[in-house]
Design an enzyme around this catalytic site. Sequence first.
Site, PDB file in Angstrom:
ATOM      1  N   GLU A 258      12.990  58.290  22.178  1.00 26.99           N
ATOM      2  CA  GLU A 258      12.263  57.006  22.758  1.00 26.99           C
ATOM      3  C   GLU A 258      13.187  56.862  24.274  1.00 26.99           C
ATOM      4  O   GLU A 258      14.239  56.477  24.340  1.00 26.99           O
ATOM      5  CB  GLU A 258      12.743  55.873  21.848  1.00 26.99           C
ATOM      6  CG  GLU A 258      11.920  54.496  22.571  1.00 26.99           C
ATOM      7  CD  GLU A 258      12.796  53.626  23.273  1.00 26.99           C
ATOM      8  OE1 GLU A 258      13.359  53.870  24.532  1.00 26.99           O
ATOM      9  OE2 GLU A 258      13.131  52.417  22.597  1.00 26.99           O
ATOM     10  N   CYS A 297      14.160  48.928  27.555  1.00 28.64           N
ATOM     11  CA  CYS A 297      13.156  50.164  27.848  1.00 28.64           C
ATOM     12  C   CYS A 297      11.929  49.687  28.119  1.00 28.64           C
ATOM     13  O   CYS A 297      11.193  50.529  28.472  1.00 28.64           O
ATOM     14  CB  CYS A 297      13.462  50.993  26.627  1.00 28.64           C
ATOM     15  SG  CYS A 297      13.177  50.502  25.094  1.00 28.64           S
TER      16      CYS A 297
END
Length: 526
Positions: A258, A297
Site C-alpha cells: 500500500e 496515504c
Amino acid sequence: MLLESYLQDTWVVPTVAESGAVDVHDAVTGERVCRVCSQGLDLAGAFGHARETGGPALQALTFHQRADLLDAVAAAVRARREELYVLSTRAGATLDDARYDVDGGIRVLRDYAARARTVLPDAPHLVEGPAERLARGEDFLGVHLVSPSPGLMLQVNAFNFPVWAPLEKLAQALLAGLPSVVKPATPTAYLTERLVRIVTDAGVLPPGAVQMVVGSVRPALDLLGEQDVLSFTGSAATAATLRTHPNLVARSIRFNAEADSVNAIVLAPDVTPGSPLFEAFVREVVTEMTVKAGQKCTAIRRVLVPREHEAAALDAIASELAGVTIGNPAAEGVRMGAVVSLAQRDDVRRAAQAIAESGRFVHGDPQKVRLVDADPERGAFLDALLISADPEASAPHEVEPFGPAATVLAYRDTGHAADLLARGRGSLAASLVGDDVTWTTAVVRQAAPWHGRLHLLDSVTMTQTTGHGSPLPALRHGGPGRAGGGSELAGIRGVVDLMQRTALQASPRLLDSLRTTHAGPPAHSA
C-alpha cells in the site's frame, strides 16, 4: 535511550554501540526521544519462533477463537489508550489526530472480530461454497479449502499511523492463523513500541503470535520463505525496490504493498459556489490537508474544479485554511500540529515548490509559519499550502508533498477531468462531488480502473459521509498502479487472501468431514 525489540517473547536491547544507532527526535521541540537500531538482534531465531511456536498455536484455534483474541487485544489497547494519546504529541499529533490513529486501530480489531463470527465457521479452516459435481455420478465432487499457511507475516509499516497500521495488519493475520513480526517506521517507532508493550503486558496472545523488530529489517528479507507474507506500507519507490528483491522473486513470496498516491477530489460543474454541497466540498479539502498535518496515504493532493469555479474554489479553501491554528498540539485551540520530522518538513517544502513552478501559492508559504507555543526552527512545522497550478504540467500528477499541501487544477469538461484523474497513474481514493447523476456516472466509469475507492458525495450523503480519507474495514483499502496494487483492508476477503486456497476433489463423505471439523480447546488463555 535505545528502544528495545520484542523477540521470542522477550524484550531485548541491540548489542551495537550507542554511536551506531539512529536518533529519533520530538517533532514539536526537536529534543531526542530515543535511538533505534536492530544490529545484533537474532532475526532468524525470531522468525523460527513465529513459525514453530506462534503459528501452530494460532492455527489450532477456530476462526471464532481467533476473533476472541482480536477482542482481547482491542480491550487491552483501549484500557491504556491515554498513554498513546500523550505519546502521540511527540510525533506532532493533536488529540484528534491521535484518536484517529489509536481509536481507529481499536475499531478495526473489533470490526474484524464481529465479521469473523458472522461470516466464518467456528472451525480452523473454511470450505468455500457448494460442491461442484465433477463426474456423471454424485460421488466425485470439487470444492476449495481455505487453510492457514505455516508461515508468518512481516509487517513493514509507515510512520504516519504507528498504532492503526500494525493493528489492522494484525487483525487479518491473526484471523488467518499467521503470527506477525512488526517492523515500525523509525520516526514513530517509540509509539509502536509502546503499543506492543501494552499488548504483551496484557498477555492475551499465545507465545510467538506477535514480535517486533525496531530498526532495519533488510537482512530479514532473505529469511522469508514460500509460506510467508510481506505486508508493506510506505513510498512507491520503496515498494518498487522490495518487489524486485531476489529472495521475494525466487520464492514467489506473497507481497502486499500500500503505497503513496496523488489522490484527488473532483467538483462537478453543477455544484454552485456557496451552496451547501460546495461548502461540504471545501470542508473535505481542508480536513484532508490538516488532519495529521496532511500525513495520510489517502489525503487529497489534487483538487479538480471546473474552470468557471476555479476562483471561487481557491477563495473558499484559502479562507477556511486561514482559520486553522498551527502549533504545539498540546496547546489549547491548535488544530494542526507538526509533520513527523525536520527531514519530512524539508521533503514537503521541496515537493510543494516543484508543483508551484507551474503556478503559485494561494495560501501559505513553505518557508514561513505562524505558531502557537512552538519554535518554528526546532519544530517540524509547516503552514497549510494551497497551490494553483497548470493542470497540464506533470508535477501536480507525479509529485506528492506528504504533508499539509494540495493543488487546485482547473478542468475544461468531463473528459478532461477523467484524463487528469488518470494521470496520477493509480490512486488509493478519489472523491466526486455533485448532484448530477449523469455526470457522476460518466466519471465513475472512466475513473474506477484507476482507484481503489471512489467516494461519491452529493446532497443526500454529505451529512452522513465518513469522509474522503477514512478507510473502512468492510471495503478494500488499496489501489492500482502507483498506489501499490495491494489491499490492506477488504473485510473477510482480506483474511482469506492471506490463507492457502486449495482445490479438493473428493467424495461427499470426506468433504462433509472437513466441513464439520472443529478445533480443540484454545491453545492459550489470558
